[in-house]
Design a protein around this motif. Sequence first.
Motif, mmCIF file in Angstrom:
data_model
loop_
_atom_site.group_PDB
_atom_site.id
_atom_site.type_symbol
_atom_site.label_atom_id
_atom_site.label_comp_id
_atom_site.label_asym_id
_atom_site.label_seq_id
_atom_site.Cartn_x
_atom_site.Cartn_y
_atom_site.Cartn_z
ATOM 1 N N LEU A 214 24.279 30.885 27.155
ATOM 2 C CA LEU A 214 23.057 31.509 27.607
ATOM 3 C C LEU A 214 23.614 32.925 28.097
ATOM 4 O O LEU A 214 22.751 34.023 27.826
ATOM 5 N N ALA A 215 24.710 33.112 28.432
ATOM 6 C CA ALA A 215 25.194 34.389 28.702
ATOM 7 C C ALA A 215 25.111 35.365 27.460
ATOM 8 O O ALA A 215 24.805 36.478 27.333
ATOM 9 N N GLY A 216 25.600 34.720 26.364
ATOM 10 C CA GLY A 216 25.371 34.882 24.907
ATOM 11 C C GLY A 216 24.189 35.627 24.598
ATOM 12 O O GLY A 216 23.747 36.617 23.943
ATOM 13 N N VAL A 217 23.209 34.648 24.802
ATOM 14 C CA VAL A 217 21.746 35.083 24.478
ATOM 15 C C VAL A 217 21.170 36.113 25.154
ATOM 16 O O VAL A 217 20.525 37.038 24.596
ATOM 17 N N ARG A 218 21.623 36.603 26.372
ATOM 18 C CA ARG A 218 21.287 37.465 27.310
ATOM 19 C C ARG A 218 21.902 38.624 26.548
ATOM 20 O O ARG A 218 21.114 39.724 26.362
ATOM 21 N N ILE A 219 23.157 38.799 26.346
ATOM 22 C CA ILE A 219 23.495 39.782 25.650
ATOM 23 C C ILE A 219 22.979 40.122 24.031
ATOM 24 O O ILE A 219 22.564 41.433 23.938
ATOM 25 N N SER A 220 22.937 39.002 23.532
ATOM 26 C CA SER A 220 22.483 39.381 22.137
ATOM 27 C C SER A 220 20.908 39.865 22.313
ATOM 28 O O SER A 220 20.424 40.681 21.351
ATOM 29 N N ALA B 260 6.003 56.562 26.774
ATOM 30 C CA ALA B 260 4.916 55.332 26.696
ATOM 31 C C ALA B 260 5.685 54.214 25.958
ATOM 32 O O ALA B 260 6.141 52.975 26.459
ATOM 33 N N GLY B 261 6.377 54.564 24.695
ATOM 34 C CA GLY B 261 7.062 53.772 23.884
ATOM 35 C C GLY B 261 8.304 53.202 24.615
ATOM 36 O O GLY B 261 8.766 51.935 24.616
ATOM 37 N N VAL B 262 8.957 54.240 25.255
ATOM 38 C CA VAL B 262 10.138 53.716 25.866
ATOM 39 C C VAL B 262 10.020 52.832 27.217
ATOM 40 O O VAL B 262 10.861 51.662 27.423
ATOM 41 N N CYS B 263 8.815 53.189 27.711
ATOM 42 C CA CYS B 263 8.234 52.148 28.768
ATOM 43 C C CYS B 263 8.110 50.645 28.332
ATOM 44 O O CYS B 263 8.439 49.678 28.905
ATOM 45 N N LEU B 264 7.429 50.635 27.121
ATOM 46 C CA LEU B 264 7.451 49.380 26.419
ATOM 47 C C LEU B 264 8.682 48.636 26.381
ATOM 48 O O LEU B 264 8.839 47.327 26.428
ATOM 49 N N LEU B 265 9.670 49.463 25.851
ATOM 50 C CA LEU B 265 11.007 48.619 25.537
ATOM 51 C C LEU B 265 11.601 48.191 26.722
ATOM 52 O O LEU B 265 12.068 47.261 26.717
ATOM 53 N N SER B 266 11.253 49.018 27.762
ATOM 54 C CA SER B 266 11.801 48.720 29.171
ATOM 55 C C SER B 266 11.187 47.381 29.606
ATOM 56 O O SER B 266 12.058 46.415 30.212
ATOM 57 N N VAL B 267 9.948 47.281 29.462
ATOM 58 C CA VAL B 267 9.136 46.208 30.081
ATOM 59 C C VAL B 267 9.740 44.825 29.171
ATOM 60 O O VAL B 267 10.035 44.069 29.521
ATOM 61 N N LEU B 268 9.749 45.084 28.009
ATOM 62 C CA LEU B 268 10.035 44.012 26.930
ATOM 63 C C LEU B 268 11.809 43.525 27.541
ATOM 64 O O LEU B 268 11.918 42.316 27.266
ATOM 65 N N GLY B 269 12.325 44.615 27.619
ATOM 66 C CA GLY B 269 13.879 44.150 27.916
ATOM 67 C C GLY B 269 13.907 43.498 29.206
ATOM 68 O O GLY B 269 14.495 42.307 29.474
ATOM 69 N N ILE B 270 12.974 43.828 30.190
ATOM 70 C CA ILE B 270 12.858 43.117 31.776
ATOM 71 C C ILE B 270 12.304 41.761 31.529
ATOM 72 O O ILE B 270 12.973 40.792 31.922
ATOM 73 N N THR B 271 11.612 41.771 30.587
ATOM 74 C CA THR B 271 10.747 40.396 30.528
ATOM 75 C C THR B 271 11.890 39.385 29.511
ATOM 76 O O THR B 271 11.927 38.324 30.088
ATOM 77 N N VAL B 272 12.716 39.662 28.798
ATOM 78 C CA VAL B 272 13.609 39.056 27.990
ATOM 79 C C VAL B 272 14.849 38.513 29.141
ATOM 80 O O VAL B 272 15.015 37.205 29.388
ATOM 81 N N GLY B 273 15.076 39.411 30.032
ATOM 82 C CA GLY B 273 15.982 39.039 30.896
ATOM 83 C C GLY B 273 15.458 37.944 31.880
ATOM 84 O O GLY B 273 16.178 37.117 32.464
ATOM 85 N N PHE B 274 14.175 38.175 32.342
ATOM 86 C CA PHE B 274 13.745 37.222 33.406
ATOM 87 C C PHE B 274 13.325 35.866 32.495
ATOM 88 O O PHE B 274 13.837 34.924 33.046
ATOM 89 N N ALA B 275 13.243 35.754 31.297
ATOM 90 C CA ALA B 275 13.010 34.626 30.439
ATOM 91 C C ALA B 275 14.517 34.038 30.753
ATOM 92 O O ALA B 275 14.696 32.660 30.706
#
Lengths: 261, 261, 261, 261, 304
Positions: C189-195, C233-248
């Motif tokens: 799972l740590a690998g999943v986070r990095i990947s 705006a696109g950068v914000c989207l990426l940030s949200v995407l990244g945070i979402t994956v992190g939460f998941a």
Amino acid sequence: MRLIVEGVGHRYGALEVLDGISLTVAEGEIVAVIGPSGCGKSTLLGILGGLLEPSAGRILTDGAPPAGCLNPFTYVFQDFALLPWRSVAGNVAFALEHHRLTAAERERRVAEVLATTGLADFADALPKQLSGGMRQRVGIARALAVTPAVLLLDEPLSALDAQTRELLIEEFLALWPRHRTTAVYVTHNLDEALRLADRVCVLSRRPGRVREIVAVDVPRPERDGARLASLRDRLWRLIQDEARAADRERQPEILDAGDHR
Amino acid sequence: MRLIVEGVGHRYGALEVLDGISLTVAEGEIVAVIGPSGCGKSTLLGILGGLLEPSAGRILTDGAPPAGCLNPFTYVFQDFALLPWRSVAGNVAFALEHHRLTAAERERRVAEVLATTGLADFADALPKQLSGGMRQRVGIARALAVTPAVLLLDEPLSALDAQTRELLIEEFLALWPRHRTTAVYVTHNLDEALRLADRVCVLSRRPGRVREIVAVDVPRPERDGARLASLRDRLWRLIQDEARAADRERQPEILDAGDHR
Amino acid sequence: MMAPLRFRGGGFTIQPKRHTGWIAGLAVIAIWQGASSAGWVSPIFLPSPAGIAQALADMALSGQLWRHLAASLKRIVAGFVLGGSAGLAIGLALGLLSHVRAAGLPIISALFPIPKIALLPLFILWFGIGEPSKVATIALGVFFPMAIATYSGVDQVPRTLIRMAQSFDVPALAIVGKVILPGALPGILAGVRISASIGLVLVVAAEMIGAEFGVGAYILTAGNLMRTEDLLAGVCLLSVLGITVGFAVSAAERRLLGWRQ
Amino acid sequence: MMAPLRFRGGGFTIQPKRHTGWIAGLAVIAIWQGASSAGWVSPIFLPSPAGIAQALADMALSGQLWRHLAASLKRIVAGFVLGGSAGLAIGLALGLLSHVRAAGLPIISALFPIPKIALLPLFILWFGIGEPSKVATIALGVFFPMAIATYSGVDQVPRTLIRMAQSFDVPALAIVGKVILPGALPGILAGVRISASIGLVLVVAAEMIGAEFGVGAYILTAGNLMRTEDLLAGVCLLSVLGITVGFAVSAAERRLLGWRQ
Amino acid sequence: EKTSLSVLKLASSGPVFLAQDLGHFAAEGLEVEFKFFAAAQPVAVAVVSGDAEFGVTGLTAGFYNLAGKGALKIIAGQSREQPGYKLSAYMVSNQAFAAGVRSPADFGGRSFAMTQVGSTFHYMIGLLAEKKGFDLSKNRLLALQSIPNMVSALQGGQADTAILPSTVAVPMMDRGDAKIVGWAGDETPWQLGALFTSPKMIDTKKATVERFVRAYKKGVAAYDLAFQKKGDQAATDKALDILARYTEQQKGAIAAGLPYIEPEARFSARDIAKQVAYWQAQGQADKSIEAKDIVVTTFVSSID
Ligand SMILES: Nc1ncnc2c1ncn2[C@@H]1O[C@H](COP(=O)(O)OP(=O)(O)OP(=O)(O)O)[C@@H](O)[C@H]1O
Ligand SMILES: Nc1ncnc2c1ncn2[C@@H]1O[C@H](COP(=O)(O)OP(=O)(O)OP(=O)(O)O)[C@@H](O)[C@H]1O
Ligand SMILES: [Mg+2]
Ligand SMILES: [Mg+2]
């Protein structure tokens, strides 16, 4: 089942760890093995259970295992070796899953040993929710679930605090008469050895050799501080110097050569 | 220096850990504190050394610290608390570096305590090269280097194997007459308490309260298994039930709320 | 001469501050907006938060947002599934088989540090300009950390659990399934986070070459057109995407690794 | 009925195989070269190892190699020093101060997942197409992992060491310097390792815009010119660079963290 | 029969757009799918990687490197830089203009923005250097990867000079962001673009190639009629409509920057040999490339 150790020696690469160990453990007997740190006690136990191949000598068994025995040589580990992701019942069941048993029989065995070890209320608990003492009770329950012929215990109480250790010794002593399993009990603790064992096998420093085998002649229920005091002193004098030398030894660099002990 | 504990209580948030602890430790006296797991022994010791502020009550000292005392209240830790990147001598020196001492005086103190604790040959070794027993000797040497008024020992031997523990108790007993430092000694081990302490303070389960304070009347050199047996039995009966209850307690989920214990 | 004890502990613990995080975040945005509104920063160089929010809203209303997000997500998921499963399989082989480890590890160590975007031109030649080359880039980027995380996850399975399973005669395949895989899960799972975070970087890089839709393509176009609002705006989207994956991943860890500690 | 013991251990340990790694690497290259020489793979799609070696040799002989390497290294070093020292400082503050942690961590967590290459267009706007925008991209990419590695390194310093230092009245600043910083060093070096690989990715990405020299510019040009030999020669350079940095960090760890275990 | 063509959304691709919309491909029984790309490079790569069967775009060093390895063959001509056709503009930033860079002859020693190394812009500055006699190695060549990046570099004065397509250059000049100081067609005419396919197509589907080239030539003829002969205003308007739709540009901008295309879709094999030699001399193309192996004159003949 009798266990016969014939001239067993072991070396890890260039490091000679055990040398010419001979010993017979009678049916129903508890033999304690004591010796200074690093003298090869765990190695010997690994050889006895078939997990390590000795470099020299051999191990023989004599007699049939008890009825219903699924795993003649069964360990109880110092660090409990519980699967942390399984519940108490799941950990006990793990030892049974790979044997041809009906589900009902499996459940019966699990329930029985959990009751014996006072774990019935904790069947669904995860290891992390248990105190050290309870964890080792799970280790013992798991070992009993397979009805072993020989129990191999590697410092089973050394990770516990003194009071819990006391409690578990008392439980061992109460449990014993019911099963009378042959056992080899490795420990650093003279009191533990003297209260539990029929005989105490004292090993020398590395390479471990049998220095002396001391019989504990007092019947178990009558063993108390006063009666064992002289035997304890004798044993302590036997191992004291070697314990001191082992303590002052520099610890070797642990080279991670890819082999994981 | 005398240490007076007056009605000390402590709570971590909603969890009441200590309640109304009163106790006086006389100059040169060793008081052992025993009690079941989680009853607040470490918390009490933290309060005694000024590392934790009690929620209730207060601690008073009476009398001047000994000559040359740099740190009146000095701990010896269960896990040794050695800086792993410093040598044995460096770890001892760490306790002295922040005091106004000449370099010569500092070196003298380090050399002296290393000699006292039998570590002279290990001055340059790193902690990882030492056995557990040697590491705790470093912990003791460091504590002695500051000439403490009161030693606070939190299960100093519980991380060691039984034989090493035996060796260190003997060294303690040999070292004692030379320093006669006041000490509070927390332990789970009745034997340890009975062999070292002048008085044993028995705490109840959480919230810890003083249940009984038992004086050990046998002079230290004469304490052996036979003489202490009845006292030991009495103490064990006192704490047995609570130890059993503590053992069967489910361990709470450790919530990492950002505070690091 | 009674004296109260001096308190000298405290500090060095992180106290959780419930609201500070939100307040700080809002303060940063408020100051930024204030500076923009006051005209201290030119909107070309740094657009105002309101401008970015407006750009995001426009994007959402016009449906572009979902189109770009969907395109990027499709690529990430496809690359992740491909690269992740290959990494898992190879990682397991590296963790379990000495020969595979000896042969594979040097090759993997040599290829791992190569930034995958450098290979994009080659991938375009191999897989064409369309989706396959983008998915391949992401898959390759995900493969290496997954393989490495899996094999070190396998290495971190306590050997004592494997010995325990062997001592109960558990077949080798069942040991892999019931002991090694669950035991390696934290590492995996740590690998999943990095990947996942590498996947995010690579989707942006891959979309910068010849993609019509996708958050990366959107950002590149915005950059080319000097539309900094859209870019951020696109950068914000990426940030949200990244945070979402992190939460998941955190949620998965809570669910699957609740047994830890 | 004497019976020898059945051996059931073994397996599940990784045996180091001294030569397999080299042999496997050479075999891969030999097969690849063979397939190329036999004409099974077209040199457009995958040039032969000999072709790549030739390209590397040409590059070295013409002096281009050092020019590109030097340009890239200069950028990496500058970005690393800037971003790394900022990350270290902020990471320390995050690790030590509750308010900074509460305010800073959410902001950092929101910004961390943004792929830095997405900001390259903005940086070009802010800093121009010259060196500053490239260095800024690398610095920003290095900053986040360094800050996070440093603060979690601080978190991993055993609290008992800090308590120990406090119990010896060591001043707070000295605790930071002598306990927390060395204790956080393993975490910090892990951060350096990650940051270095991120720096490598970003130098490639950053050199794709407006750089005359640099390994990334070289690879991009090779890609643009469809000279796959040159492209893979550049990729080999990156791999060597990455491996070298990895070795350097490992060497630093051996030197600075020899006290571990 | 289905086939595919990789192409840029530029007026220079006009003939294929016309061939499609005027039904010339259909008349040959071809159903052509267009694959649009943003730069010349991917257009060629798409044919190599099999994404498309035909490609039509500008000739770059990368193209020759692919062709030199036997992956591409030129089968017909496309646009040319020709005197009088305002296709590519020499541009100077306002700062550099003020500092005295007033004509293409002053480009020596100045920083020059282009998309990529080996691009058509790179070749044109090379031709200019040759003609005006300045040493190109003294110029700083900035590969900025995209035309918008070039625009902003020129606007901000980070690049002194550039060559830009008229569709971009004229609006910049009009806004006062930079100065146009000449046209490449006037200074250095050359064979800018071509229609190409893979050798495998010629070997295995020769008939398809022939039909495709026939339709393409009709498209070229229609382009010639509409924009170069200008005989028929209605045809011109219609063609302009078609181009505007495909290129997504204003008709006016398209009309102002239409390239010259040889009316019979012929190309100059000699110019192509010259280009190859130039790139080889610059070290951007492999020495092993033979220009004659790249061109196929069986479908359309060479001018020279
Ligand atoms: N797999 C191994 N490879 C190499 N050396 C080993 C291995 N296992 C143990 N040793 C070494 O062999 C010696 C004996 O180890 P063993 O664990 O049997 O001792 P022990 O008597 O059980 O010690 P302790 O009392 O500390 O448990 C030690 O010096 C140890 O370092
Ligand atoms: N910082 C803390 N925050 C919250 N609870 C704490 C903290 N420290 C200890 N506790 C809790 O307070 C109780 C007493 O802890 P303490 O460590 O003083 O017990 P102890 O008697 O030393 O136990 P042990 O015998 O296991 O060492 C325990 O239940 C523990 O979980
Ligand atoms: Mg052992
Ligand atoms: Mg405690």
